[in-house]
Design a protein around this motif. Structure first.
Motif, PDB file in Angstrom:
ATOM      1  N   MET A  27      37.751  44.923  43.227  1.00 52.54           N
ATOM      2  CA  MET A  27      38.506  46.512  43.553  1.00 52.54           C
ATOM      3  C   MET A  27      39.133  47.220  42.846  1.00 52.54           C
ATOM      4  O   MET A  27      38.844  48.035  42.072  1.00 52.54           O
ATOM      5  N   LYS A  28      39.967  45.725  42.784  1.00 58.25           N
ATOM      6  CA  LYS A  28      41.453  46.738  41.792  1.00 58.25           C
ATOM      7  C   LYS A  28      41.055  46.957  40.424  1.00 58.25           C
ATOM      8  O   LYS A  28      41.115  47.551  39.277  1.00 58.25           O
ATOM      9  N   GLU A  29      39.930  45.361  40.011  1.00 59.97           N
ATOM     10  CA  GLU A  29      39.624  46.158  38.231  1.00 59.97           C
ATOM     11  C   GLU A  29      38.770  46.967  38.210  1.00 59.97           C
ATOM     12  O   GLU A  29      39.079  47.722  37.702  1.00 59.97           O
ATOM     13  N   ALA A  30      38.107  47.536  39.300  1.00 61.52           N
ATOM     14  CA  ALA A  30      36.811  49.186  39.446  1.00 61.52           C
ATOM     15  C   ALA A  30      37.865  50.071  39.349  1.00 61.52           C
ATOM     16  O   ALA A  30      37.497  51.069  38.687  1.00 61.52           O
ATOM     17  N   TRP A  31      39.012  50.198  40.290  1.00 61.28           N
ATOM     18  CA  TRP A  31      40.001  51.596  40.022  1.00 61.28           C
ATOM     19  C   TRP A  31      40.902  51.277  38.414  1.00 61.28           C
ATOM     20  O   TRP A  31      40.847  52.439  38.122  1.00 61.28           O
ATOM     21  N   GLU A  32      41.073  50.462  37.937  1.00 63.25           N
ATOM     22  CA  GLU A  32      41.778  50.487  37.015  1.00 63.25           C
ATOM     23  C   GLU A  32      41.171  50.557  35.776  1.00 63.25           C
ATOM     24  O   GLU A  32      41.657  51.778  35.038  1.00 63.25           O
ATOM     25  N   CYS A  33      39.920  50.526  35.922  1.00 63.24           N
ATOM     26  CA  CYS A  33      38.398  50.817  35.035  1.00 63.24           C
ATOM     27  C   CYS A  33      38.651  52.348  34.644  1.00 63.24           C
ATOM     28  O   CYS A  33      38.153  53.028  33.814  1.00 63.24           O
TER      29      CYS A  33
END
Length: 624
Positions: free
Chosen positions: A52-58
Motif C-alpha cells: 500500500m505504501k508503494e501504491a501511494w508513492e507511485c
C-alpha cells in the motif's frame, strides 16, 4: 518491495492458516466479529503495508494504476465484503512472488564481485629513500613507480626500464604478451609478466585507462533501459479497467432504474456483485506465477551453470538475432599451446629451446616447457634479450630462440613465408643458421565449433567475432568456426562503435566476453554475457548473464531456457485471464457468488503456479 526475506510473508501465512482453522473449528472467542477482523488485520499488515505504501508513492508520481494499487483495491474490497482470508491471501501471494524474484536476482549477484575491485588499490612509488606504498590517487604525474612480476599496473605511464613483456589481454584482448620498448606507453590494467618494470606516471588516477573504461561502462549502462516485466505493463491497463467496471456494476443498474420504474434496484445486491467482481479480478495467478516462472527459469539456468541477473534478461535473450563473441578467453582457452614443431634441420631443437626457457615465467616459455617435458639438456651462458628472446650455448653451439626480430637483429636468414604466419613463432638458429621454429597458438575451446552450430540451430542468424588480436589470426578462427564476420586489431572504443553500429541497423545484439576491455560492450549490448570462470571481475559484474564454466556453448542453452520460460509465462497469462473473464461475466449476471470467485481465484493461481515450476523441475536434458 524492499523486504527480501520470507519473515513477513511467513508471519502472515501462519496467521492466515491459523485463522482458517479456528473458523472451521468454531473457536468461541474467534467467532465474534471484532476479534476475527482484528486477527486478519494483524495478519494483513506484514505483507500489506509495504504494498500500500508503494501504491501511494507511485500514485504521487503519477502512476496511479500500478499493480500495487490493484493489490490494494482488491484487498480492501475483500475486507469490505467480509472475506478477510481472501484479503490477506491477495497480498500474501503477491509478496511471495516478489520475494522469490528478488532472491533469484540476489543469488546471481552473490556470485560476482564488485566492479571496482579490478582497479589496483596501491602503487609502489620509487623515492630517494626507497619504495613507498601509496594509493594511486596520491601518486603525482612524473613520479616513478615499480611494478613487480604478476602485479597489475595501477597508473598510465612511460617505461623507464629496458624493454619488457606485459600482459595486455585485460585491456586489448590480445592473447600474446606485448613487448614494450623503453619510452613506450604502459597503461593501467596491464600485468608485468617475467620481470619488474619501472615507469614514469603520465596521467593521474582518474584519467587512467581503467578509469576511462569504467566511465564507458557507466555511460553504456545508462543508455540501456531494463526490460519491463509483463505484469507491470498489464496492470496499467487492467487496474483502471476492472475498477471502472466494478463501479459501473453498481452504478449502471441504478441509472437504469431511474429510466425504467419497473426495474427494482437493490443497492446492497449490486454493491455485493461489484465487490465480487473486484475479488475475481484480483490477478493472484499472475502476480505469483509470473515471478515464479522467471524464478524457475533462473533456477534451471543456474543448474546448467548460467546465472541470469533477473527475470528481465530471460525475456531479453529470446529476442536476440545477433551474437558477437570476443575471441581470447571466450572462444579460445586464453593460454598458449604448442601446435607445431618444425625441427627438420635439427631434431633436438625442442629440447634445447625448452632448456633455455625452463627458468622463465613467460606464458610462451611455460607452454614450451610443458609440451617438451623433461629434456635432460643443459645450457650455459644463458642471456635474456628483452623484447627479442634468448641466447645460450648448448652442446658447444650458440643458440638463439625468439621472435623473427631476433633473427633479423643477428643477421640470420629465414624463410620469407614465416613473416605472414598469424600464430606466435619462436624462431631458432644454431651457430648463425636458421634451423626451424616452434609454432604456438591460443587454441579453441573444445565446444567452440559446437557453440556456433547451436546458435544457428536456435535461430540466431548472425554471429561475429571482435578481438584485439591480429586480423590474420581472427580470420583463421572465424573461418574455422564458420561465423559470418571476424574483426581484429580492435581497441575497446572500436568494439563499442561496432556494437552501436549493429544496434543502429536494428539488430538485437548479445556480446559474449571475459576481459576488462569487454566491459563497455557488455554494458552497451542488448544482452551482455560474461565468462565467469576465468573472466575479469569487471566483465562479470557488468554483464547481464554469466556463464560460470566458461563454455561458449552455454549461450545457446541460455537462449533456449529463456524461450521455454517465456512460453510458460504466456501460457499462464492466457489461462489466468481467460478464466478470470469467464467468472467475471458469470458474476455480473449473478451466476457466481463470492465462493465461486474465491475458488476461481485460488484454483487458477494454484494451477498457474504448478505450470510455472515445470521449467525448474524438468528432468529432461533439454537445455544442453
Amino acid at each position: 518491495m524492499e523486504e527480501r526475506s520470507f519473515l513477513k510473508p511467513g508471519i502472515s501465512l501462519a496467521m492466515l492458516i491459523a485463522g482458517i482453522v479456528m473458523a472451521h473449528a468454531n473457536v468461541g472467542w474467534f467467532a465474534g466479529g471484532a476479534p476475527r477482523i482484528a486477527w486478519y488485520i494483524v495478519a494483513f499488515l506484514p505483507v500489506g503495508l509495504g504494498v500500500m505504501k508503494e501504491a501511494w508513492e507511485c500514485a504521487m508520481k503519477g502512476d496511479v494504476f500500478s499493480e500495487f494499487m490493484l493489490m490494494s483495491v482488491a484487498s480492501i474490497g475483500a475486507f469490505a465484503i467480509g472475506e478477510y482470508p481472501e484479503a490477506v491471501a491477495v497480498m500474501l501471494f503477491y509478496c511471495i512472488g516478489e520475494t522469490l524474484q528478488d532472491m533469484a536476482v540476489d543469488r546471481a549477484r552473490d556470485n560476482i564481485k564488485s566492479l571496482m575491485e579490478f582497479r589496483p588499490d596501491h602503487a609502489s612509488v620509487v623515492t630517494a629513500t626507497g619504495i613507498v606504498t601509496k594509493s594511486p590517487d596520491e601518486v603525482a604525474v612524473g613520479d616513478i613507480i615499480e611494478v613487480r612480476p604478476g602485479e597489475r599496473v595501477p597508473l598510465d605511464g612511460v617505461l623507464t626500464t629496458p624493454a619488457a613483456a606485459l600482459n595486455t589481454a585485460a585491456l586489448t584482448g590480445e592473447s600474446v604478451p606485448r613487448t614494450i620498448e623503453t619510452g613506450g606507453e604502459v597503461l593501467a590494467g596491464m600485468i608485468a609478466t617475467d620481470s619488474a618494470v619501472r615507469l614514469r606516471v603520465a596521467r593521474p588516477a582518474d584519467q587512467s585507462a581503467v578509469a576511462r573504461i569504467l566511465s564507458m561502462v557507466e555511460e553504456a549502462s545508462g543508455r540501456k533501459a531494463p526490460a519491463e516485466l509483463f505484469i507491470r505493463k498489464f496492470a496499467r491497463v487492467y487496474t483502471p479497467t476492472v475498477i471502472a467496471l466494478a463501479a459501473l456494476t453498481a452504478l449502471v443498474p441504478w441509472l437504469w432504474s431511474l429510466a425504467d420504474a419497473s426495474f427494482a434496484y437493490d443497492f446492497s445486491t449490486w454493491f455485493y456483485r461489484a465487490l465480487i467482481f473486484l475479488v475475481i479480478s484480483c490477478p493472484c495467478a499472475l502476480v505469483i506465477s509470473i515471478p515464479l516462472s522467471y524464478f524457475g527459469g533462473i533456477g534451471a539456468a543456474s543448474r546448467k551453470g548460467i546465472l541470469f541477473k533477473g527475470g528481465n534478461w530471460l525475456d531479453a535473450v529470446t529476442r536476440l538475432d545477433t551474437v558477437v563473441f570476443d575471441k581470447t578467453g571466450t572462444l579460445t582457452r586464453g593460454k598458449f599451446d604448442v601446435v607445431k614443431v618444425d625441427d627438420k634441420a635439427h631434431e633436438g631443437l625442442l629440447d634445447v629451446v625448452a632448456a633455455m626457457e625452463s627458468g622463465s615465467n613467460h606464458p610462451i616459455a611455460k607452454a614450451i616447457t610443458e609440451y617438451a617435458g623433461s629434456t635432460g639438456v643443459s645450457v650455459t651462458e644463458l642471456k635474456d634479450i628483452p623484447g627479442y628472446g634468448l641466447a645460450a650455448v648448448a652442446g658447444g653451439s650458440r643458440w638463439l630462440a625468439g621472435t623473427l626480430k631476433l633473427l633479423d637483429r643477428e643477421g640470420v636468414a629465414y624463410p620469407e613465408e614465416l613473416a605472414s604466419v598469424p600464430e606466435t613463432i619462436v624462431a631458432c638458429a644454431r651457430d648463425g643458421r636458421y634451423v626451424g621454429h616452434i609454432l604456438l597458438a591460443d587454441t579453441l575451446k573444445d565446444d567452440a565449433i559446437e557453440a556456433v552450430a547451436r546458435l544457428r540451430k536456435s535461430g540466431v542468424g548472425h554471429v561475429e567475432i571482435l578481438s584485439g588480436d591480429k586480423q590474420a589470426l581472427v580470420d583463421k578462427v572465424a573461418d574455422t568456426l564458420k561465423v559470418d564476420k571476424g574483426y581484429g586489431d580492435l581497441l575497446p572504443e572500436d568494439k563499442v562503435k561496432h556494437i552501436e553500429a549493429l544496434k543502429h541497423d536494428g539488430r538485437n545484439v548479445a556480446f559474449v566476453g571475459d576481459g576488462i576491455n569487454d566491459a563497455p560492450v557488455l554494458a552497451l549490448s542488448n544482452v551482455g554475457i560474461a565468462m565467469g570462470g576465468l573472466g575479469a571481475d569487471m566483465a562479470v559484474e557488468t554483464a547481464d548473464v554469466v556463464i560460470q564454466n566458461d563454455s561458449p556453448a552455454k549461450v545457446a542453452a541460455a537462449i533456449r531456457i529463456g524461450r521455454r520460460t517465456r512460453r510458460i509465462v504466456h501460457e499462464n497469462i492466457v489461462f489466468a485471464i481467460g478464466i478470470k473473464l469467464l467468472v467475471m461475466v458469470l458474476g455480473l449476471f449473478g451466476m457466481a457468488n463470492l465462493w465461486a470467485a474465491v475458488f476461481a481465484d485460488v484454483g487458477v493461481a494454484l494451477l498457474a503456479v504448478l505450470n510455472a515450476t515445470r521449467v525448474f523441475f524438468d528432468k529432461k536434458d533439454s537445455f544442453k
